[in-house]
Design a protein around this motif. Structure first.
Motif, PDB file in Angstrom:
ATOM      1  N   LYS A 157       0.650  -1.138  -0.120  1.00 49.91           N
ATOM      2  CA  LYS A 157      -0.087   0.020  -0.191  1.00 49.91           C
ATOM      3  C   LYS A 157       0.725   1.182   0.246  1.00 49.91           C
ATOM      4  CE  LYS A 157      -3.770   2.237   2.463  1.00 49.91           C
ATOM      5  NZ  LYS A 157      -4.813   1.886   3.776  1.00 49.91           N
ATOM      6  N   LEU A 158       2.134   1.284   0.740  1.00 51.85           N
ATOM      7  CA  LEU A 158       2.786   2.454   0.893  1.00 51.85           C
ATOM      8  C   LEU A 158       3.655   2.670  -0.606  1.00 51.85           C
ATOM      9  CD1 LEU A 158       4.411   1.898   4.252  1.00 51.85           C
ATOM     10  CD2 LEU A 158       2.881   3.904   3.669  1.00 51.85           C
ATOM     11  N   GLU A 159       4.165   1.620  -0.969  1.00 53.77           N
ATOM     12  CA  GLU A 159       4.691   1.769  -2.363  1.00 53.77           C
ATOM     13  C   GLU A 159       3.686   2.164  -3.470  1.00 53.77           C
ATOM     14  OE1 GLU A 159       8.040   1.257  -3.060  1.00 53.77           O
ATOM     15  OE2 GLU A 159       8.244   1.252  -1.000  1.00 53.77           O
ATOM     16  N   LEU A 160       2.503   1.769  -3.165  1.00 54.65           N
ATOM     17  CA  LEU A 160       1.631   2.357  -4.464  1.00 54.65           C
ATOM     18  C   LEU A 160       1.180   3.538  -4.400  1.00 54.65           C
ATOM     19  CD1 LEU A 160      -0.306   0.883  -6.852  1.00 54.65           C
ATOM     20  CD2 LEU A 160      -1.918   0.439  -4.967  1.00 54.65           C
ATOM     21  N   SER A 161       0.936   3.931  -3.093  1.00 56.28           N
ATOM     22  CA  SER A 161       0.788   5.288  -2.584  1.00 56.28           C
ATOM     23  C   SER A 161       1.939   6.189  -3.193  1.00 56.28           C
ATOM     24  CB  SER A 161       0.315   5.611  -1.304  1.00 56.28           C
ATOM     25  OG  SER A 161       1.606   5.483  -0.525  1.00 56.28           O
ATOM     26  N   ALA A 166       4.043   9.904  -7.752  1.00 55.01           N
ATOM     27  CA  ALA A 166       4.774  10.428  -8.659  1.00 55.01           C
ATOM     28  C   ALA A 166       4.129  10.490  -9.926  1.00 55.01           C
ATOM     29  CB  ALA A 166       6.061   9.343  -8.507  1.00 55.01           C
ATOM     30  N   ALA A 167       3.281   9.959  -9.959  1.00 59.35           N
ATOM     31  CA  ALA A 167       2.387   9.868 -11.542  1.00 59.35           C
ATOM     32  C   ALA A 167       1.441  11.154 -11.537  1.00 59.35           C
ATOM     33  CB  ALA A 167       1.569   8.540 -11.467  1.00 59.35           C
ATOM     34  N   SER A 168       0.773  11.612 -10.423  1.00 60.31           N
ATOM     35  CA  SER A 168       0.377  12.814 -10.279  1.00 60.31           C
ATOM     36  C   SER A 168       1.089  14.011 -10.353  1.00 60.31           C
ATOM     37  CB  SER A 168      -0.591  12.967  -9.142  1.00 60.31           C
ATOM     38  OG  SER A 168       0.173  12.902  -7.961  1.00 60.31           O
ATOM     39  N   LYS A 169       2.358  13.839  -9.926  1.00 60.18           N
ATOM     40  CA  LYS A 169       3.132  15.029 -10.009  1.00 60.18           C
ATOM     41  C   LYS A 169       3.678  15.341 -11.599  1.00 60.18           C
ATOM     42  CE  LYS A 169       5.103  15.172  -5.316  1.00 60.18           C
ATOM     43  NZ  LYS A 169       6.240  14.970  -4.691  1.00 60.18           N
TER      44      LYS A 169
END
Length: 171
Positions: A157-161, A166-169
């Motif tokens: 869950k942490l890695e996915l978040s 990073a994708a949203s930035k």
């Protein structure tokens, strides 16, 4: 004409025929799909699902009638005997033997094909082994597995978040 084509298509679909071609051309081919891949045959290795020899492998040596077969398990400790098909499950493994062959020839064919090694490597055997291992677990073992799963899911869950941030930035 459209109604006629639709009726032909429905009849073809119901009978297993496939229409090939285009336009007014009508050519059909029969689609035959083999449903079964394992057959009761001499030399077929089977898994005994219940009874006194449950969990062992045997080879079909001869077919007695539609309900029973003569089986022999030279490398699994099952003596030659008649056994009902109800307690057998067919495997993918085969040994090349003629019907009603003696025990030593069954054993030689069994070892030549390395049936025991193939069985141990199969998903079926691994699944049975995992089921037995799970059944032997104590309450504390089940608790440790639960905690390990929670920790694994938390890390995922942490890695996915992190990846989502990073994708949203970038976007």
């Amino acid at each position: 004409a459209g109604l006629l084509r639709m009726r032909v298509a429905v009849r073809c679909a119901a009978s297993g025929l496939i229409k090939t071609g285009s336009g007014n051309e009508l050519s059909f081919s029969l689609a035959i799909a083999m449903v079964y891949k394992r057959y009761v045959q001499i030399g077929r290795v089977v898994y005994i699902s219940f009874g006194p020899h449950a969990g062992k492998l045997v080879a079909i040596v001869d077919v007695i009638d539609q309900n029973r077969a003569l089986v022999d398990g030279p490398c699994t400790g099952v003596r030659r005997q008649a056994m009902p098909f109800k307690c057998m499950q067919l495997t993918d493994f085969m040994i090349q033997i003629p019907h009603s062959v003696r025990n030593k020839f069954v054993k030689a064919a069994w070892e030549k094909e390395k049936i025991n090694e193939k069985w141990e490597a199969s998903r079926w055997a691994k699944k049975i082994e995992a089921r037995a291992k799970r059944a032997k677990m104590s309450d504390f073992d089940r608790h440790k597995v639960m905690k390990a799963k929670k920790m694994r899911n938390r890390i995922i869950k942490l890695e996915l978040s992190k990846l989502k941030k990073a994708a949203s930035k970038k976007a």
